[in-house]
Design a protein around this motif. Sequence first.
Motif, PDB file in Angstrom:
ATOM      1  N   MET A   1       0.836  -1.204   0.000  1.00 35.80           N
ATOM      2  CA  MET A   1       0.000   0.000   0.000  1.00 35.80           C
ATOM      3  C   MET A   1       0.870   1.253   0.000  1.00 35.80           C
ATOM      4  SD  MET A   1      -2.963  -1.247   2.678  1.00 35.80           S
ATOM      5  CE  MET A   1      -3.823   0.322   2.709  1.00 35.80           C
TER       6      MET A   1
ATOM      7  N   ALA B   1       2.269   1.699  -3.480  1.00 34.03           N
ATOM      8  CA  ALA B   1       1.232   2.200  -4.388  1.00 34.03           C
ATOM      9  C   ALA B   1       0.962   3.686  -4.159  1.00 34.03           C
ATOM     10  CB  ALA B   1      -0.050   1.387  -4.197  1.00 34.03           C
TER      11      ALA B   1
ATOM     12  N   MET C   1      -4.082  -1.781  -6.019  1.00 31.40           N
ATOM     13  CA  MET C   1      -2.693  -1.356  -5.859  1.00 31.40           C
ATOM     14  C   MET C   1      -2.176  -0.659  -7.122  1.00 31.40           C
ATOM     15  SD  MET C   1      -1.836  -2.238  -2.824  1.00 31.40           S
ATOM     16  CE  MET C   1      -2.479  -3.299  -1.531  1.00 31.40           C
TER      17      MET C   1
ATOM     18  N   PRO D   1      -4.315   3.246  -7.319  1.00 29.33           N
ATOM     19  CA  PRO D   1      -4.706   3.656  -5.966  1.00 29.33           C
ATOM     20  C   PRO D   1      -5.558   4.918  -5.967  1.00 29.33           C
ATOM     21  CG  PRO D   1      -2.403   4.174  -6.362  1.00 29.33           C
ATOM     22  CD  PRO D   1      -2.866   3.379  -7.545  1.00 29.33           C
TER      23      PRO D   1
END
Length: 514
Positions: free
Chosen positions: A98, A101, A212, A215
């Motif tokens: 995360m 991304a 991902m 985003p």
Amino acid sequence: MDTANILTEPMPIRRGSGRTVALLALVGCADFLIFGQELGINLFLFALAVCAGILLSARRRPRLSMAAFSLSLLVLASAPLVESPSLTDVSLCLGALMSVALISARLFPRRLPALPLVFFRFALVIPLRLAEDIRKSLATPGKRFSFTMVRQGVGLWIMPLILAAVFVSLFATANPLIEIALRSIDFAVLLQFLDLWRIGFWMITAVVVWAMLRPRLKRRAKRPPPGRPFMIVPTRNAPFGHASLLRSLILFNAIFAVQTLLDLVYLWGGADLPEHMSHAEYAHRGAYPLIATALLAAAFVLVAMRRGGPGDHSALIRGLVHAWIGQNVLLCLSSMLRLGLYVEVYSLTELRVAAGLWMGIVAIGLVLILLRILLNRSNEWLVAANLVSLLTVLYISSFVDFPAFIARFNVAHSQEISQEGPPLDLSYLSSLGPSVIPALDLYLQMLPSDLIDQRSKAVTARFYLVRDFEMQPRDWRSWTFRSARLETYLLSPAAIARENENDDNKQDQPTQDR
């Protein structure tokens, strides 16, 4: 005839096509590495593939230094997956992905205290991101979904497929090699891709990976129109006003002082407890409730010491809050001592290890609350600092083989070895898995020769643990550093000699029993 003016210009490649190709490639990679396989190094390799997909399909290609930083961050966070995958390790890896991304989409916050809220806003849109993009794509003019378009699309493929089948059959008739190749096709292998579980795995992987690759953050709630701000000004006699807060802190400090004094006398001082009560019972009854008490106290302090509240304008309230936090920290330390006393009597378990770790995390959280008050920080800073401490503890714990640690501790403190602790619970030790085999070997080596029954149970437990470990799949995708260490140990000369000795003792046991 000049046909130069008739030819259409080549269609430009859409910017989203790279992400679509990356999505399909990553879903296929997940199917090859993960589906139907034991979890191991395959998760680590798939995380690297997702990171590469994020960086390569970004709208703006990141600089080399930023790409190297993102890859290094992912490798560091995903390293526990190589040791032995667990839910905590997967969560750490997902958090790193995360972050990569968000960095690639220029959505990473500039201030680290704002990172938990950004993560939360990102996590909210992950389940719906793919469905939303598909809906938007179908709603685009010229791309609206209709059965007429589907019928026309299928119709365009009818003639090519029929002619291709005819040509293949003719080639098979003319060429025996093609005929043999066609007959060797195993359609059962192709049908396994229609498994519902496999399709569900593809869909879940696609949902997460697409979020991902593209985003987005959940939109914030609309702010009220400018004007006079709406504020709740607590009165002096409100539930969290100055008078009520002052009385609460005085009362709470007095109550906690009684508990602290009892712990100082009976736990730290070693005073004799009343009849029919042991230190183990005293410790067991207080370990977990005191953690709930500390958490409740932390929540009260956050409400009481809010910005602009009575705590900002009263030195007496701030002093009482500081004293109360200190008592709560001492309460957590007492809980850890209680847990230690209980372990001495009833041995160590995974739940008790987890309880000790949580006690330490709560104590750190209380200290951070005190620092937040003293340094006049925001609640965002407090949440971020607690999240860092939690992730640090979880990350370090991911590299610790807790079953092996528990087994070594219980063996070393067992009644058979130390003549002081509880008897070794071999059934619980066996439930921890093959990691306890080295501890069992140490137990068998140090066990007195007259305890024949206990030795027989330990040898039997070791036999089944070794058998279960040897029956585990040896596919390279399921490789972990922990299983490799154990396999190296079992193939060592000392372990082989120990196993042969156990087999000899097992054969001699019936003669001794007679």
